[in-house]
Design an enzyme around this catalytic site. Structure first.
Site, short mmCIF file in Angstrom:
data_model
loop_
_atom_site.label_atom_id
_atom_site.label_comp_id
_atom_site.label_asym_id
_atom_site.label_seq_id
_atom_site.Cartn_x
_atom_site.Cartn_y
_atom_site.Cartn_z
N ALA A 66 0.86 -1.18 0.00
CA ALA A 66 0.00 0.00 0.00
C ALA A 66 0.90 1.22 0.00
CB ALA A 66 -0.86 0.00 1.25
N GLY A 111 0.50 -5.07 0.61
CA GLY A 111 -0.68 -5.06 -0.26
C GLY A 111 -0.39 -5.63 -1.65
N GLU A 114 -0.82 -9.18 -1.22
CA GLU A 114 -2.26 -9.43 -0.96
C GLU A 114 -3.08 -9.41 -2.24
OE1 GLU A 114 -2.25 -6.40 2.19
OE2 GLU A 114 -3.30 -7.86 3.43
N GLU A 134 4.24 -5.62 7.15
CA GLU A 134 3.44 -4.63 7.89
C GLU A 134 3.85 -4.51 9.35
OE1 GLU A 134 2.23 -6.88 5.83
OE2 GLU A 134 0.74 -5.98 4.51
N1 DAK Z 1 4.59 3.32 -0.38
C1 DAK Z 1 5.02 4.49 -0.89
N2 DAK Z 1 6.19 4.63 -1.52
C2 DAK Z 1 6.97 3.55 -1.65
C3 DAK Z 1 6.60 2.28 -1.14
C4 DAK Z 1 5.34 2.19 -0.48
N3 DAK Z 1 4.88 1.05 0.01
N4 DAK Z 1 7.58 1.41 -1.42
C5 DAK Z 1 8.54 2.08 -2.07
N5 DAK Z 1 8.17 3.37 -2.22
C6 DAK Z 1 8.92 4.44 -2.86
C7 DAK Z 1 10.10 4.89 -2.00
O1 DAK Z 1 9.66 5.81 -1.02
C8 DAK Z 1 11.00 5.52 -3.03
O2 DAK Z 1 10.50 6.80 -3.34
P1 DAK Z 1 11.52 8.08 -3.50
O3 DAK Z 1 12.23 8.15 -2.20
O4 DAK Z 1 12.40 7.70 -4.66
O5 DAK Z 1 10.62 9.23 -3.78
C9 DAK Z 1 10.78 4.64 -4.26
O6 DAK Z 1 9.56 3.97 -4.05
C10 DAK Z 1 11.87 3.61 -4.45
O7 DAK Z 1 11.98 2.88 -3.24
P2 DAK Z 1 13.37 2.67 -2.48
O8 DAK Z 1 14.30 3.80 -2.73
O9 DAK Z 1 13.07 2.33 -1.07
O10 DAK Z 1 13.92 1.39 -3.28
P3 DAK Z 1 14.92 0.29 -2.72
O11 DAK Z 1 15.30 -0.52 -3.91
O12 DAK Z 1 16.00 0.90 -1.89
O13 DAK Z 1 14.04 -0.62 -1.74
C11 DAK Z 1 12.07 -1.83 -1.06
C12 DAK Z 1 12.96 -1.36 -2.25
C13 DAK Z 1 10.82 -2.52 -1.66
C14 DAK Z 1 12.82 -2.86 -0.23
C15 DAK Z 1 11.68 -0.61 -0.20
O14 DAK Z 1 11.16 0.40 -1.08
C16 DAK Z 1 10.64 -0.92 0.82
O15 DAK Z 1 10.96 -1.51 1.87
N6 DAK Z 1 9.41 -0.44 0.57
C17 DAK Z 1 8.33 -0.50 1.50
C18 DAK Z 1 7.84 -1.90 1.65
C19 DAK Z 1 6.70 -1.89 2.59
O16 DAK Z 1 6.86 -1.71 3.79
N7 DAK Z 1 5.53 -1.98 1.98
C20 DAK Z 1 4.35 -1.63 2.64
C21 DAK Z 1 3.86 -2.76 3.38
S1 DAK Z 1 2.52 -2.21 4.32
C22 DAK Z 1 -4.57 -1.20 5.13
C23 DAK Z 1 -4.65 -2.12 4.17
C24 DAK Z 1 -3.51 -2.60 3.65
C25 DAK Z 1 -2.29 -2.15 4.09
C26 DAK Z 1 -2.24 -1.23 5.07
C27 DAK Z 1 -3.38 -0.74 5.58
N8 DAK Z 1 -5.76 -0.72 5.67
C28 DAK Z 1 -6.77 -1.65 5.70
C29 DAK Z 1 -5.80 0.53 6.21
C30 DAK Z 1 -1.10 -2.64 3.53
C31 DAK Z 1 0.05 -2.17 4.02
C32 DAK Z 1 1.23 -2.47 3.34
O17 DAK Z 1 1.26 -2.88 2.19
#
Ligand code: DAK
Length: 260
Positions: A66, A111, A114, A134
């Protein structure tokens, strides 16, 4: 609806929905989710579309979760519409009356994993990475991950992945049954399209009934699920495609299914 965060193409009875925010690793924004919901409705109502492929733009990510950039300072009440919108769109994708294939070309986190689990079949590249991170943010999976992952890979493995937030690579995802097949990154789309073409040649009503029986029967008691299967099986007898399939078998030729 005009699309900003996804691409939508239809060719040879196959629709491809591409999550298209490569600079943000295709993170699922609210706009993207409502566009996915709209694209799923188009797939449902267009008889020309027989199979749907879901993939991500670029070579790095399917979807890195997400879009968490809007999560800060939200109250439980404020976050509910975003949760519900995602849940509804994902469920409609899962129940779409046509075969769906996720072609996972890179990170499928949170997400991203998911939504991939809402597709019938998952193919991935050998560079794909999976995870439910998450918990590392102080959250739990919120778009069905706690439920679908446990159903797909078993409760023990789902708890291990969700509680640790650890990522796994393509081969491990294959071993635990999270993905059906792994391909070299260069051939993922070609192989996915080839398989989608095969499914597009199948009688669509039989595909729809098979999917309906599996999806709806899965959580029923076995005797209720058996009854559901009987209903779905018998419905196929109202189609010309069944007649064609039986005739072709007798005449030792390839069937020509028309979708009727
Ligand atoms: N959201 C927003 N931006 C994201 C992102 C995300 N999930 N993932 C990556 N980006 C953005 C980064 O901020 C970066 O943007 P800039 O800084 O260049 O502007 C760009 O994508 C490139 O990412 P990185 O520079 O971090 O790239 P790396 O190769 O160094 O790392 C990575 C890749 C995938 C390991 C890293 O980006 C990462 O850890 N990303 C986040 C992974 C994560 O935590 N995903 C979210 C999981 S939580 C809900 C329902 C569902 C959900 C939540 C609530 N409700 C019911 C309310 C679901 C939640 C999730 O999915």
């Amino acid at each position: 609806m005009d699309y900003k965060d996804i691409l939508f193409e239809v060719e040879s009875n196959i629709a491809t929905i591409t999550l298209n925010r490569p600079k943000a690793l295709n993170a699922l924004s609210s706009e993207m989710i409502s566009e996915i919901g709209d694209a799923v409705s188009r797939c449902e109502s267009d008889d020309e579309i027989r199979v749907v492929i879901l993939t991500g733009a670029g070579d790095k990510a399917f979807a890195a979760g997400a879009d968490i950039s809007g999560f800060k300072n939200k109250s439980p009440r404020e976050i509910i519409p975003f949760i519900e919108e995602g849940h509804n769109a994902f469920r409609r994708l899962e129940l779409l009356g046509k075969a769906t294939i996720a072609a996972i070309n890179g990170y499928a986190l949170g997400g991203g994993e998911e939504i991939a689990m809402c597709c019938d079949i998952r193919f991935c590249s050998d560079r794909a990475v999976f995870g439910q991170p998450e918990v590392l943010l102080g959250l739990i999976p919120g778009w069905g991950g706690t439920q679908r992952l446990a159903r797909l890979v078993g409760m023990g493995r789902a708890k291990e992945l969700i509680m640790s937030g650890e990522n796994i690579k393509a081969q491990r995802a294959f071993e635990i049954g999270l993905v059906n097949r792994v391909f070299p990154a260069e051939t993922l789309m070609e192989e996915t399209r080839k398989f989608a073409g095969k499914l597009a040649g199948m009688p669509p009503f039989a595909i729809k009934m098979a999917k309906y029986a599996i999806n709806h029967g899965y959580d029923m008691a076995l005797d209720n699920a058996r009854n559901l299967e009987i209903q779905c099986f018998s419905q196929c007898f109202s189609t010309s495609d069944l007649e064609e399939g039986l005739n072709a078998f007798q005449e030792k030729r390839k069937p020509q299914f028309t979708g009727k």
